[in-house]
Design a protein around this motif. Structure first.
Motif, mmCIF file in Angstrom:
data_model
loop_
_atom_site.group_PDB
_atom_site.id
_atom_site.type_symbol
_atom_site.label_atom_id
_atom_site.label_comp_id
_atom_site.label_asym_id
_atom_site.label_seq_id
_atom_site.Cartn_x
_atom_site.Cartn_y
_atom_site.Cartn_z
ATOM 1 N N LYS A 7 0.948 -1.239 -0.024
ATOM 2 C CA LYS A 7 -0.072 -0.144 -0.022
ATOM 3 C C LYS A 7 0.720 1.351 0.062
ATOM 4 O O LYS A 7 0.716 2.259 -0.803
ATOM 5 N N ALA A 8 2.144 1.346 0.743
ATOM 6 C CA ALA A 8 2.838 2.537 0.840
ATOM 7 C C ALA A 8 3.377 2.549 -0.453
ATOM 8 O O ALA A 8 3.711 3.666 -0.785
ATOM 9 N N SER A 9 3.622 1.460 -0.991
ATOM 10 C CA SER A 9 4.571 1.575 -2.504
ATOM 11 C C SER A 9 3.745 2.234 -3.450
ATOM 12 O O SER A 9 4.362 2.652 -4.298
ATOM 13 N N GLN A 10 2.236 1.837 -3.483
ATOM 14 C CA GLN A 10 1.370 2.385 -4.611
ATOM 15 C C GLN A 10 1.410 3.859 -4.281
ATOM 16 O O GLN A 10 0.879 4.489 -5.237
ATOM 17 N N HIS A 11 1.862 4.552 -3.229
ATOM 18 C CA HIS A 11 1.738 6.177 -3.216
ATOM 19 C C HIS A 11 2.963 6.593 -3.796
ATOM 20 O O HIS A 11 2.965 8.013 -4.153
ATOM 21 N N GLU A 12 3.855 5.772 -4.110
ATOM 22 C CA GLU A 12 5.242 6.139 -4.649
ATOM 23 C C GLU A 12 5.182 5.793 -6.226
ATOM 24 O O GLU A 12 6.086 6.389 -6.798
ATOM 25 N N ALA A 13 4.456 4.903 -6.431
ATOM 26 C CA ALA A 13 4.799 4.228 -7.943
ATOM 27 C C ALA A 13 3.206 3.998 -8.448
ATOM 28 O O ALA A 13 2.292 3.688 -7.914
ATOM 29 N N SER A 14 3.258 3.922 -9.832
ATOM 30 C CA SER A 14 1.949 3.870 -10.443
ATOM 31 C C SER A 14 1.646 2.306 -10.597
ATOM 32 O O SER A 14 0.664 1.996 -10.865
ATOM 33 N N PHE A 15 2.785 1.493 -10.447
ATOM 34 C CA PHE A 15 2.491 0.163 -10.718
ATOM 35 C C PHE A 15 3.281 -0.849 -9.690
ATOM 36 O O PHE A 15 4.609 -0.413 -9.809
ATOM 37 N N VAL A 16 2.685 -1.668 -9.178
ATOM 38 C CA VAL A 16 3.172 -2.447 -8.011
ATOM 39 C C VAL A 16 3.003 -3.836 -8.191
ATOM 40 O O VAL A 16 1.795 -4.173 -8.430
ATOM 41 N N VAL A 17 4.255 -4.706 -8.194
ATOM 42 C CA VAL A 17 3.964 -6.246 -8.529
ATOM 43 C C VAL A 17 4.616 -6.667 -7.271
ATOM 44 O O VAL A 17 5.961 -6.292 -6.836
ATOM 45 N N PHE A 18 4.003 -7.572 -6.638
ATOM 46 C CA PHE A 18 4.515 -8.329 -5.355
ATOM 47 C C PHE A 18 4.371 -9.784 -5.511
ATOM 48 O O PHE A 18 3.288 -10.570 -6.172
ATOM 49 N N ALA A 19 5.367 -10.627 -5.283
ATOM 50 C CA ALA A 19 5.393 -11.739 -4.887
ATOM 51 C C ALA A 19 5.276 -12.509 -3.525
ATOM 52 O O ALA A 19 5.799 -11.891 -2.727
ATOM 53 N N CYS A 20 4.186 -13.447 -3.222
ATOM 54 C CA CYS A 20 3.846 -13.770 -2.228
ATOM 55 C C CYS A 20 3.305 -15.328 -2.481
ATOM 56 O O CYS A 20 2.303 -15.196 -3.377
ATOM 57 N N SER A 21 3.591 -16.061 -1.695
ATOM 58 C CA SER A 21 2.934 -17.629 -1.940
ATOM 59 C C SER A 21 1.267 -17.613 -1.830
ATOM 60 O O SER A 21 0.725 -17.940 -2.729
ATOM 61 N N ALA A 22 0.973 -16.684 -0.589
ATOM 62 C CA ALA A 22 -0.747 -16.425 -0.436
ATOM 63 C C ALA A 22 -1.305 -17.790 -0.642
ATOM 64 O O ALA A 22 -2.178 -17.926 -1.617
ATOM 65 N N LEU A 23 -1.021 -18.928 -0.290
ATOM 66 C CA LEU A 23 -1.244 -20.305 -0.498
ATOM 67 C C LEU A 23 -3.085 -20.368 -0.085
ATOM 68 O O LEU A 23 -3.510 -21.055 -0.999
#
Length: 177
Positions: free
Chosen positions: A75-91
């Protein structure tokens, strides 16, 4: 009043069991789209890493604070960049719900493939705390995203550049030449 975060596209979650190539693919997508890449593994508390390095799977209680931290950083990164990609297992569905609680809408790219291919990839990794012995526990915990989550299913037998292009086409970002 509309702020920049309201106009930012939803972040892209690149998910799957260990060894599916989440990090490689998420980095590639972020680079191609001139966005920000984040790896959820970087936000595990030391206790979680030590637990996994000992060959023990995490339980739900060990994941809640970690998932909250991941959502906060994305969420904090979305304030700084227009496009955020994150890697997470989220099983599990409940893990993705926890992420959505902190993030709102997110796109989901689910990396999947044959166990043999995943195990082969894990065996080839160097200096990673996640031992191959945890693959079966991850596969057992995996609750693939259902149609209500509108996932993009990505077959890891395809090369990363093909999957990257597929994901960028799906969510409105043409790959840079």
């Amino acid at each position: 009043m509309t702020n920049a975060l309201d106009l930012a596209p939803p972040p892209i979650l690149v998910m799957g069991v260990c060894g599916t190539g989440k990090t490689t693919l998420a980095k590639r997508i972020a680079e191609a789209a001139e966005g920000v890449y984040l790896d959820a593994d970087d936000y595990h508390p030391v206790e979680n890493v030590t637990h996994m390095a000992a060959g023990l799977p995490l339980n739900d209680a060990m994941r809640w604070g970690w998932l909250d931290q991941v959502a906060k950083v994305v969420k904090a990164s979305q304030h700084e960049a227009s496009f955020v990609v994150f890697a997470c297992s989220a099983l599990k569905f409940s893990y993705r719900e926890r992420l959505r609680k902190g993030l709102g809408t997110m796109h989901i790219a689910h990396l999947t493939g044959p166990r043999e291919l995943i195990a082969q990839r894990m065996a080839a990794r160097e200096s990673h705390y996640m031992p191959i012995t945890l693959l079966d526990s991850q596969l057992a915990d995996m609750e693939p995203p259902g149609p209500e989550e509108v996932p993009l299913i990505c077959d890891i037998s395809h090369p990363p550049e093909v999957l990257c292009a597929q994901i960028l086409r799906e969510w409105g970002k043409a790959p840079l030449s």
